[in-house]
Design a protein around this motif. Structure first.
Motif, PDB file in Angstrom:
ATOM      1  N   ASP A 110      26.638  43.281  82.678  1.00  0.00           N
ATOM      2  CA  ASP A 110      27.620  42.732  81.723  1.00  0.00           C
ATOM      3  C   ASP A 110      28.074  43.636  80.832  1.00  0.00           C
ATOM      4  OD1 ASP A 110      27.463  40.221  82.686  1.00  0.00           O
ATOM      5  OD2 ASP A 110      25.837  39.372  81.610  1.00  0.00           O
ATOM      6  N   ALA A 145      31.093  45.114  82.246  1.00  0.00           N
ATOM      7  CA  ALA A 145      32.035  44.383  82.189  1.00  0.00           C
ATOM      8  C   ALA A 145      32.842  44.182  80.819  1.00  0.00           C
ATOM      9  CB  ALA A 145      31.648  42.967  82.813  1.00  0.00           C
ATOM     10  N   ALA A 146      31.934  43.964  79.776  1.00  0.00           N
ATOM     11  CA  ALA A 146      32.271  43.952  78.436  1.00  0.00           C
ATOM     12  C   ALA A 146      33.364  44.977  78.124  1.00  0.00           C
ATOM     13  CB  ALA A 146      31.197  43.651  77.654  1.00  0.00           C
ATOM     14  N   CYS A 147      33.089  46.085  78.332  1.00  0.00           N
ATOM     15  CA  CYS A 147      33.726  47.314  78.007  1.00  0.00           C
ATOM     16  C   CYS A 147      35.173  47.359  78.665  1.00  0.00           C
ATOM     17  CB  CYS A 147      32.946  48.768  78.775  1.00  0.00           C
ATOM     18  SG  CYS A 147      31.687  49.268  77.878  1.00  0.00           S
ATOM     19  N   LEU A 148      35.261  46.716  79.792  1.00  0.00           N
ATOM     20  CA  LEU A 148      36.524  46.698  80.696  1.00  0.00           C
ATOM     21  C   LEU A 148      37.400  45.600  79.942  1.00  0.00           C
ATOM     22  CD1 LEU A 148      35.469  47.121  84.311  1.00  0.00           C
ATOM     23  CD2 LEU A 148      36.537  48.788  82.830  1.00  0.00           C
ATOM     24  N   GLU A 149      36.631  44.692  79.725  1.00  0.00           N
ATOM     25  CA  GLU A 149      37.623  43.595  79.015  1.00  0.00           C
ATOM     26  C   GLU A 149      38.199  43.839  77.623  1.00  0.00           C
ATOM     27  OE1 GLU A 149      34.939  39.818  78.701  1.00  0.00           O
ATOM     28  OE2 GLU A 149      34.860  39.759  81.000  1.00  0.00           O
ATOM     29  N   ARG A 150      37.495  44.577  76.923  1.00  0.00           N
ATOM     30  CA  ARG A 150      38.012  45.078  75.508  1.00  0.00           C
ATOM     31  C   ARG A 150      39.250  45.960  75.805  1.00  0.00           C
ATOM     32  NH1 ARG A 150      33.586  48.183  73.647  1.00  0.00           N
ATOM     33  NH2 ARG A 150      32.181  46.800  74.574  1.00  0.00           N
ATOM     34  N   GLU A 151      39.265  46.817  76.876  1.00  0.00           N
ATOM     35  CA  GLU A 151      40.073  47.438  77.306  1.00  0.00           C
ATOM     36  C   GLU A 151      41.510  46.838  77.316  1.00  0.00           C
ATOM     37  OE1 GLU A 151      40.035  51.353  78.396  1.00  0.00           O
ATOM     38  OE2 GLU A 151      38.153  51.497  76.927  1.00  0.00           O
ATOM     39  N   ASN A 152      41.377  45.758  78.186  1.00  0.00           N
ATOM     40  CA  ASN A 152      42.385  44.856  78.476  1.00  0.00           C
ATOM     41  C   ASN A 152      43.298  44.403  77.272  1.00  0.00           C
ATOM     42  OD1 ASN A 152      42.191  45.567  81.050  1.00  0.00           O
ATOM     43  ND2 ASN A 152      41.108  43.593  81.787  1.00  0.00           N
TER      44      ASN A 152
END
Lengths: 138, 352
Positions: free
Chosen positions: B342, B345-352
């Motif tokens: 999680d 995944a959270a890190c990746l979402e922020r980047e988007n």
């Protein structure tokens, strides 16, 4: 990013040189090295020194174990060593000789650059241990 | 004597055997700097024809490879060979015995032969095979031959690694129901019935031909791999004539060879060339290489992501501790996977 998960394996060439058709010992060693977790390339019988050099260079082995039971070690081993030097492969390859070598010849072979000579009666454990301890760091 | 990455790269491009050999070792060992080496080699690759040879243990792969290499040398071409043998599931050790068969190329340094252990890989190749092939290609070899582990029915990784796949079938390899099965028989661009001087060879040839022709008319272009045969003996009807999408399908030929004597090797080489030409003419080579590269990228990313996840697992106290929690009835593997991933995944979402 470089995720390095190094998985080194000791590579050995088990070599039969010259006119010597006795390969039981070489087979036994090959099998024992395999069971010790080494990668073993077996040369097959009746190889010329050049062929051993070619194999050692291309396969980039850490260890060459030359099995000689014919008494021709003083002729054949120097030729292998010369060939390795030609390809800059002598310095970091551990060279072992196994077979029937009179004591008076051992010193001479070691002077040439053979790390150890294993005669009759050497145990597998001894040989494997020696390889583990002395395989060159690269 | 440790050579730096740059020295190895320069050495390979200058044609030094020692540098090539050492680079392959680094690639095999996943040693520091191996990725830089492969990256550096990349722009020099793409010129070699990559030929994969597979088949059951004792089918004669090594012996045929030896004769093929010799025949290429006689035609003035240089050859690189990677031959894979299985590793022990218990000790990781291996006896690599393919080199023994290379009797015809003794003393010829323009045949670069390298034995590899599968190192636990199950698909007939080792993880490092594709990268070792790149090294041989960049070194300037005209032909690169990959010899797989003695294969059963399902060792088909070679299809990703080679431009042309040869499946060696020894005589007496079973009846026509065996020929119906999925797996290794589907991946052949060329069949060679080796030991063709043995009893039963004719029948094996016949059964393979029947199998090849059974597929008449099915041409799978999108699959990126060869379309299995269409009978050209009756001069292929040019369906959808002149339409630009029509790709003349490759009919998988069934050849006979006797590797020990070299019989059939010349015809074999001509057939390999015909397939290479077909790949070029139809543009299939691009499709193949695109697919291969895509797969490479995926594999690399999976490895890297896996390593990142390993790091995360350590952050959570190590996999053994996590397993212990499951065994104690505290939680279950799925919940743990969510816990670990999680934050990522959270890190990746922020980047988007």
């Amino acid at each position: 990013m470089s995720q390095s998960q190094e998985e080194r394996s000791i590579r050995c060439l088990v070599a039969k040189v010259g006119l010597d058709g006795h390969d039981r010992g070489a087979h036994v060693i090959a099998r024992a090295f395999r069971d010790a977790g080494f990668e073993v390339i077996y040369s097959g019988l009746h190889k010329a020194p050049d062929e051993i050099v070619q194999a050692a260079v291309q396969e980039d082995v850490d260890v060459i174990g030359i099995s000689i039971l014919s008494g021709a070690h003083n002729t054949l081993v120097p030729k292998v060593i010369e060939g390795l030097k030609e390809y800059d492969a002598f310095e970091d390859t551990l060279i072992l000789v196994g077979g029937v070598v009179p004591d008076e010849d051992k010193a001479h072979l070691k002077e040439l650059g053979v790390a150890e000579v294993f005669g009759p009666g050497t145990s597998m454990e001894q040989t494997i241990e020696f390889v583990r301890e002395n395989a060159p760091e690269r | 004597m440790t050579l730096s990455t740059q020295e190895l790269l320069d050495g390979i491009l200058e044609g030094e055997h020692r540098a090539l050999a050492r680079a392959i070792t680094k690639i095999e060992n996943r040693q520091d700097g191996y990725r830089d080496i492969v990256s550096g080699l990349y722009e020099h690759t793409g010129d070699a024809d990559v030929i994969g040879i597979t088949g059951s243990p004792g089918a004669g792969k090594s012996t045929l490879v030896d004769k093929v290499a010799k025949a290429y040398r006689d035609r003035g071409l240089t050859v690189g060979i990677v031959a894979i043998d299985p590793s022990s599931p218990y000790t990781g050790g291996a006896v690599l015995g393919d080199r023994i068969r290379m009797a015809s190329n003794v003393g010829d340094m323009d045949v670069f032969f390298r034995s590899m252990s599968a190192r636990g890989s199950l698909g007939g190749l080792s993880t490092a095979t594709a990268d070792a092939v790149k090294a041989l290609d960049a070194f300037g070899k005209d032909k690169v031959i990959i010899e797989t582990v003695g294969a059963g029915q399902n060792e088909i990784d070679i299809v990703q690694a080679a431009d042309t796949v040869v499946v060696l079938v020894p005589p007496g390899s079973g009846d026509n129901v065996q020929m119906l099965k999925a797996g290794i028989l589907e991946i052949a661009d060329v069949f060679a019935v080796n030991k063709a001087d043995m009893d039963g060879a004719d029948r094996t040839v016949q059964e393979l031909e029947e199998m090849v022709h059974m597929d008449d008319g099915h041409v799978s272009v999108a699959a990126g791999h060869h379309g299995m045969g269409v009978d050209t003996e009756v001069d292929m009807p040019e369906k959808g004539n002149e339409s630009e999408e029509t790709i003349e399908p490759w009919e998988t030929p069934v050849l006979e060879t006797v590797a020990t004597t070299g019989d059939g090797v010349d015809e074999f080489l001509d057939t390999l060339q015909a397939h290479a030409d077909w790949l070029d003419d139809t543009g299939q080579i691009q499709a193949k290489r695109r697919q291969r590269t895509a797969e490479e990228i995926r594999t690399l990313l999976r490895e890297d992501a896996g390593a990142l996840v390993e790091g995360e697992i350590d952050e959570h106290g190590g996999v053994d501790a996590l397993a212990e929690r499951v065994l104690d009835g505290e939680t279950d593997p799925y919940t743990i996977a969510d816990e670990v991933l999680d934050p990522v995944a959270a890190c990746l979402e922020r980047e988007n």
